[in-house]
Design a protein around this motif. Structure first.
Motif, PDB file in Angstrom:
ATOM      1  N   PRO A   1      52.872  23.348  73.751  1.00 52.82           N
ATOM      2  CA  PRO A   1      53.749  22.202  74.035  1.00 52.82           C
ATOM      3  C   PRO A   1      53.155  20.874  73.580  1.00 52.82           C
ATOM      4  O   PRO A   1      53.887  19.911  73.389  1.00 52.82           O
ATOM      5  N   ASP A   2      51.828  20.798  73.409  1.00 56.18           N
ATOM      6  CA  ASP A   2      51.209  19.537  72.996  1.00 56.18           C
ATOM      7  C   ASP A   2      51.496  19.231  71.525  1.00 56.18           C
ATOM      8  O   ASP A   2      51.741  18.077  71.150  1.00 56.18           O
ATOM      9  N   THR A   3      51.455  20.265  70.693  1.00 59.17           N
ATOM     10  CA  THR A   3      51.684  20.059  69.257  1.00 59.17           C
ATOM     11  C   THR A   3      53.034  20.574  68.796  1.00 59.17           C
ATOM     12  O   THR A   3      53.389  20.410  67.626  1.00 59.17           O
ATOM     13  N   LEU A   4      53.783  21.216  69.715  1.00 61.34           N
ATOM     14  CA  LEU A   4      55.098  21.794  69.394  1.00 61.34           C
ATOM     15  C   LEU A   4      54.983  22.768  68.221  1.00 61.34           C
ATOM     16  O   LEU A   4      55.784  22.740  67.278  1.00 61.34           O
ATOM     17  N   THR A   5      53.991  23.631  68.286  1.00 58.28           N
ATOM     18  CA  THR A   5      53.786  24.621  67.227  1.00 58.28           C
ATOM     19  C   THR A   5      53.663  26.009  67.838  1.00 58.28           C
ATOM     20  O   THR A   5      53.370  26.168  69.028  1.00 58.28           O
ATOM     21  N   LEU A   6      53.855  27.035  66.974  1.00 54.93           N
ATOM     22  CA  LEU A   6      53.788  28.430  67.390  1.00 54.93           C
ATOM     23  C   LEU A   6      52.669  29.133  66.635  1.00 54.93           C
ATOM     24  O   LEU A   6      52.418  28.845  65.463  1.00 54.93           O
ATOM     25  N   PHE A   7      52.017  30.080  67.320  1.00 52.63           N
ATOM     26  CA  PHE A   7      50.998  30.947  66.721  1.00 52.63           C
ATOM     27  C   PHE A   7      49.854  30.147  66.098  1.00 52.63           C
ATOM     28  O   PHE A   7      49.445  30.385  64.965  1.00 52.63           O
ATOM     29  N   ARG A   8      49.352  29.159  66.838  1.00 55.45           N
ATOM     30  CA  ARG A   8      48.187  28.414  66.383  1.00 55.45           C
ATOM     31  C   ARG A   8      46.957  29.303  66.484  1.00 55.45           C
ATOM     32  O   ARG A   8      46.779  30.050  67.449  1.00 55.45           O
ATOM     33  N   GLY A   9      46.074  29.218  65.474  1.00 53.52           N
ATOM     34  CA  GLY A   9      44.861  30.014  65.458  1.00 53.52           C
ATOM     35  C   GLY A   9      43.628  29.197  65.787  1.00 53.52           C
ATOM     36  O   GLY A   9      43.707  27.994  66.065  1.00 53.52           O
TER      37      GLY A   9
ATOM     38  N   PHE B   1      43.409  34.939  65.708  1.00 51.64           N
ATOM     39  CA  PHE B   1      44.584  34.835  66.572  1.00 51.64           C
ATOM     40  C   PHE B   1      44.441  35.796  67.751  1.00 51.64           C
ATOM     41  O   PHE B   1      43.550  36.653  67.769  1.00 51.64           O
ATOM     42  N   GLU B   2      45.358  35.649  68.692  1.00 53.10           N
ATOM     43  CA  GLU B   2      45.288  36.441  69.911  1.00 53.10           C
ATOM     44  C   GLU B   2      45.731  37.879  69.690  1.00 53.10           C
ATOM     45  O   GLU B   2      45.413  38.763  70.494  1.00 53.10           O
ATOM     46  N   SER B   3      46.489  38.137  68.642  1.00 55.15           N
ATOM     47  CA  SER B   3      46.958  39.488  68.386  1.00 55.15           C
ATOM     48  C   SER B   3      47.053  39.720  66.885  1.00 55.15           C
ATOM     49  O   SER B   3      47.087  38.772  66.085  1.00 55.15           O
TER      50      SER B   3
ATOM     51  N   ALA C   1      42.317  36.128  59.839  1.00 53.85           N
ATOM     52  CA  ALA C   1      42.778  35.992  58.449  1.00 53.85           C
ATOM     53  C   ALA C   1      41.716  35.245  57.659  1.00 53.85           C
ATOM     54  O   ALA C   1      41.239  34.187  58.083  1.00 53.85           O
ATOM     55  N   TYR C   2      41.328  35.795  56.517  1.00 56.69           N
ATOM     56  CA  TYR C   2      40.296  35.179  55.670  1.00 56.69           C
ATOM     57  C   TYR C   2      40.905  33.999  54.915  1.00 56.69           C
ATOM     58  O   TYR C   2      41.932  34.125  54.237  1.00 56.69           O
ATOM     59  N   VAL C   3      40.293  32.812  55.040  1.00 54.49           N
ATOM     60  CA  VAL C   3      40.792  31.597  54.398  1.00 54.49           C
ATOM     61  C   VAL C   3      40.097  31.349  53.066  1.00 54.49           C
ATOM     62  O   VAL C   3      40.733  31.055  52.058  1.00 54.49           O
TER      63      VAL C   3
ATOM     64  N   CYS D   1      21.684  36.127  63.294  1.00 55.77           N
ATOM     65  CA  CYS D   1      23.083  35.704  63.364  1.00 55.77           C
ATOM     66  C   CYS D   1      23.352  34.967  64.683  1.00 55.77           C
ATOM     67  O   CYS D   1      22.753  35.283  65.698  1.00 55.77           O
ATOM     68  N   ASP D   2      24.271  34.006  64.643  1.00 53.95           N
ATOM     69  CA  ASP D   2      24.699  33.338  65.862  1.00 53.95           C
ATOM     70  C   ASP D   2      25.591  34.270  66.675  1.00 53.95           C
ATOM     71  O   ASP D   2      26.233  35.165  66.133  1.00 53.95           O
ATOM     72  N   ARG D   3      25.626  34.020  67.978  1.00 53.82           N
ATOM     73  CA  ARG D   3      26.478  34.832  68.852  1.00 53.82           C
ATOM     74  C   ARG D   3      27.943  34.687  68.450  1.00 53.82           C
ATOM     75  O   ARG D   3      28.715  35.648  68.468  1.00 53.82           O
ATOM     76  N   GLU D   4      28.350  33.457  68.050  1.00 51.82           N
ATOM     77  CA  GLU D   4      29.737  33.244  67.626  1.00 51.82           C
ATOM     78  C   GLU D   4      30.043  34.029  66.352  1.00 51.82           C
ATOM     79  O   GLU D   4      31.168  34.522  66.179  1.00 51.82           O
ATOM     80  N   GLU D   5      29.062  34.164  65.465  1.00 50.23           N
ATOM     81  CA  GLU D   5      29.281  34.916  64.236  1.00 50.23           C
ATOM     82  C   GLU D   5      29.456  36.407  64.529  1.00 50.23           C
ATOM     83  O   GLU D   5      30.254  37.092  63.886  1.00 50.23           O
ATOM     84  N   VAL D   6      28.732  36.907  65.503  1.00 46.47           N
ATOM     85  CA  VAL D   6      28.872  38.312  65.875  1.00 46.47           C
ATOM     86  C   VAL D   6      30.246  38.570  66.477  1.00 46.47           C
ATOM     87  O   VAL D   6      30.905  39.582  66.180  1.00 46.47           O
ATOM     88  N   LEU D   7      30.712  37.647  67.326  1.00 44.82           N
ATOM     89  CA  LEU D   7      32.051  37.804  67.906  1.00 44.82           C
ATOM     90  C   LEU D   7      33.123  37.739  66.825  1.00 44.82           C
ATOM     91  O   LEU D   7      34.121  38.473  66.880  1.00 44.82           O
ATOM     92  N   LEU D   8      32.930  36.866  65.827  1.00 41.58           N
ATOM     93  CA  LEU D   8      33.868  36.809  64.706  1.00 41.58           C
ATOM     94  C   LEU D   8      33.869  38.125  63.943  1.00 41.58           C
ATOM     95  O   LEU D   8      34.921  38.625  63.536  1.00 41.58           O
ATOM     96  N   HIS D   9      32.679  38.700  63.761  1.00 46.07           N
ATOM     97  CA  HIS D   9      32.572  40.002  63.087  1.00 46.07           C
ATOM     98  C   HIS D   9      33.397  41.059  63.824  1.00 46.07           C
ATOM     99  O   HIS D   9      34.116  41.853  63.206  1.00 46.07           O
ATOM    100  N   GLN D  10      33.343  41.049  65.126  1.00 51.66           N
ATOM    101  CA  GLN D  10      34.081  42.028  65.913  1.00 51.66           C
ATOM    102  C   GLN D  10      35.589  41.781  65.858  1.00 51.66           C
ATOM    103  O   GLN D  10      36.386  42.711  65.686  1.00 51.66           O
ATOM    104  N   ARG D  11      36.002  40.516  65.965  1.00 49.03           N
ATOM    105  CA  ARG D  11      37.435  40.205  65.957  1.00 49.03           C
ATOM    106  C   ARG D  11      38.047  40.473  64.584  1.00 49.03           C
ATOM    107  O   ARG D  11      39.184  40.958  64.487  1.00 49.03           O
ATOM    108  N   ASP D  12      37.296  40.177  63.529  1.00 46.79           N
ATOM    109  CA  ASP D  12      37.814  40.450  62.189  1.00 46.79           C
ATOM    110  C   ASP D  12      37.942  41.948  61.959  1.00 46.79           C
ATOM    111  O   ASP D  12      38.897  42.421  61.337  1.00 46.79           O
TER     112      ASP D  12
END
Length: 574
Positions: A408-416, A492-494, A468-470, A451-462
């Motif tokens: 509702p703050d940005t009035l957007t859908l499926f923000r990543g 994204f969440e799903s 999505a690879y940018v 590796c950073d902890r955030e990088e490991v979590l990204l590895h798992q989520r990807d």
């Protein structure tokens, strides 16, 4: 009579024709001689003039010099050709065309051919004849086929590798004492001092004036009881010589000690003479000041020993694409420069690779129709799969998920969410493996490796298909060569939200921003309203909606109908 007349006429005609032919030959000789005379001057001048390379048509001195340099250093030919090919539009066009050409593995082709031959050998085994009865149709399993589990993006690096190293060495201060005798004489520069030789009579190469003293008084005066010199004579010079002068008697002979110091840099020559090494620091390694006795002479210096630290770099051609290319299943997409330098020093090659196929028990069937007859009227019941139901359910789920993904703050859908991971170019540790590579159990292992902890979590989520690879950008470079790169992802969440973003951006179109700047913004309401969900491929998420997409069992329903028909005939006695 007539023959003689004819011969006389022919002879006369020949004589008349001979005259102009001879004249024409004479004119040709004259013209040729005149033309030759006109060119004689130019030919003589050309023979006497020193010609230069500039007179040669299409001669390029720089190009010839470059070819001569390559001829003297043939080992550089391959590197120069590789550098030129990267920036040559025609070469890149041909290379990209070859890389993007469709390729089929021989094993896959043989599997398809074998399956086709198996069906061709016994087609009736798979397509049984239609039975005119009230029984249900028969289904025959087809030979197993091959299928793809999806694709993932794989990257590697080519170009210049810079290897950095540190070097240390020590410099010692070496002191030496030189003893030298000195003969000291008196001399006069004007010649008016009696019994004192002229200074110019001494050897000027070995002697030098070191001081002066008052000369003899020429006239004295008395003022009361005080006596003073009213007319002093010229000063007497003191001259010191490195060798004795036998003509004169020195008034003093002394011994001088000279201390000379020099730095012993022999340990550092390998680093200081290397053009690829630069001096970083120089630190004194002993306490200062220190006094040392050298040949009986006390010598004090602020520092006697230093430690030098150097940073060295070495360039070499490198590539880490062999692992991807050796698979034989990855398709080359494009090549991107990681730096802004010209010519580009570091390239990233991007491939599309198939995901490893998982275990599947799915079997394909060929079924004949079910024929039902009522009162002599027969009809075949077609058993067509409902392909639209899963798409409809997926689209409905997307709409349901859109309610929860609305910001509702940005009035957007499926923000990543923007996530990045780093990896050394041509390095061993890669924290950006992600999709297509097995998950390493336990975060602590990768964190321990660097590796950073955030990088490991990204590895798992990807790896779970949520990101999505940018793109990739260089995060650290040195001398125009990229040392460390970062990959940017939008997570994204799903998996459904990721597919909507990837395929929706292609429909609008709304491409990803530059990898360094992409913030994973969602769709505006107007943009989402423009999306055609029926044109999107949701095959990745069909398995997640198996329960939601389950239809009533068609086979069970057909059996119930058939049983009711048989009961009807039984009751009527037909």
């Amino acid at each position: 009579m007539m023959i003689r007349a004819f011969l006389r006429a022919a002879t006369l005609a020949a004589c008349l024709l001979a005259v102009p032919v001879a004249a024409q030959q004479q004119d040709a000789r004259t013209d040729g001689k005149t033309f030759g005379e006109s060119l004689r001057g130019d030919a003589q001048q050309a023979a006497q003039t020193q010609r230069s390379a500039a007179d040669i048509p299409n001669y390029d001195r720089n190009a010839v010099r470059d070819l001569e340099r390559l001829a003297d250093n043939p080992d550089q030919i391959e590197g120069a050709a590789a550098t030129a090919s990267r920036n040559h539009q025609g070469h890149r066009l041909v290379r990209d065309s070859l890389a993007n050409r469709a390729r089929f593995e021989s094993d896959d082709i043989e599997a398809v051919i074998a399956r086709s031959l198996a069906i061709n050998e016994a087609p009736l085994d798979y397509t049984s004849g239609m039975s005119i009865s009230g029984s249900q149709g028969e289904c025959v399993p087809l030979p197993p086929g091959s299928g793809s589990a999806g694709t993932y993006t794989a990257t590697c690096n080519t170009g210049t590798r810079i290897e950095q190293s540190q070097g240390q060495c020590f410099v010692q201060l070496v002191a030496s004492v030189t003893q030298r005798q000195q003969w000291h004489y008196l001399c006069n520069e004007t010649g008016f001092a009696p019994n004192v030789p002229l200074c110019s009579s001494f050897d000027q190469g070995q002697c030098r004036i070191t001081g002066y003293r008052p000369g003899p008084c020429l006239q004295w005066r008395v003022n009361g009881t005080n006596r003073f010199c009213s007319e002093p004579g010229d000063p007497i010079a003191e001259i010191s010589c490195d060798a004795a002068d036998p003509r004169y008697t020195p008034y003093e002979v002394t011994t001088d000690r000279t201390v000379d110091t020099a730095s012993d840099e022999s340990q550092c020559l390998g680093l200081s003479d290397n053009s690829d090494c630069a001096l970083d620091t120089e630190i004194c390694t002993d306490s200062s000041p220190q006094t040392r006795v050298i040949d009986g002479v006390s010598v004090t210096r602020p520092c006697w020993s230093w430690q030098r630290s150097y940073s060295c770099t070495a360039r070499s051609a490198a590539s880490d694409c062999s692992e991807i290319e050796d698979q034989g299943t990855c398709r080359f997409l494009r090549e991107e420069c990681l730096t802004d330098s010209t010519p580009c020093e570091t390239w990233e090659r991007i491939y599309e690779c198939p995901l490893p196929a998982g275990d599947s028990d799915a079997t394909q069937y060929v079924c004949d129709g079910d024929v039902y007859c009522i009162d002599g009227s027969c009809e075949t019941i077609e058993r067509n799969a409902n392909d639209e139901f899963k798409d409809a359910v997926t689209a409905l789920h997307a709409m349901d998920e859109a309610r929860g993904a609305f910001d509702p703050d940005t009035l957007t859908l499926f923000r990543g969410t923007r996530n990045t991971c780093s990896s050394k170019v041509f390095g061993v540790l890669n924290c950006c493996k992600g999709k297509g590579f097995p998950l390493i159990p336990g975060i602590s292992l990768l964190v321990a490796l660097g590796c950073d902890r955030e990088e490991v979590l990204l590895h798992q989520r990807d790896a779970q298909g949520l990101c999505a690879y940018v793109g990739t950008y260089c995060s650290k470079k040195f001398l125009g060569v990229c040392l460390t790169k970062r990959k940017a992802y939008c997570c994204f969440e799903s998996k459904l939200a990721r597919i909507l973003q990837e395929q929706g951006r292609r429909q609008l179109p709304k491409p990803w921003d530059k990898p360094k700047e992409e913030q994973c913004e969602g769709f505006t309401l107007d943009e989402f309203a423009q999306l055609d969900l029926s044109q999107m491929d949701f095959s990745e998420v069909y398995a997640e909606f198996t329960e939601a997409a389950r239809l009533p069992d068609e086979l069970e329903t057909s059996i119930l109908i058939q049983q009711k028909i048989e009961d009807y005939y039984s009751r009527s006695g037909q």
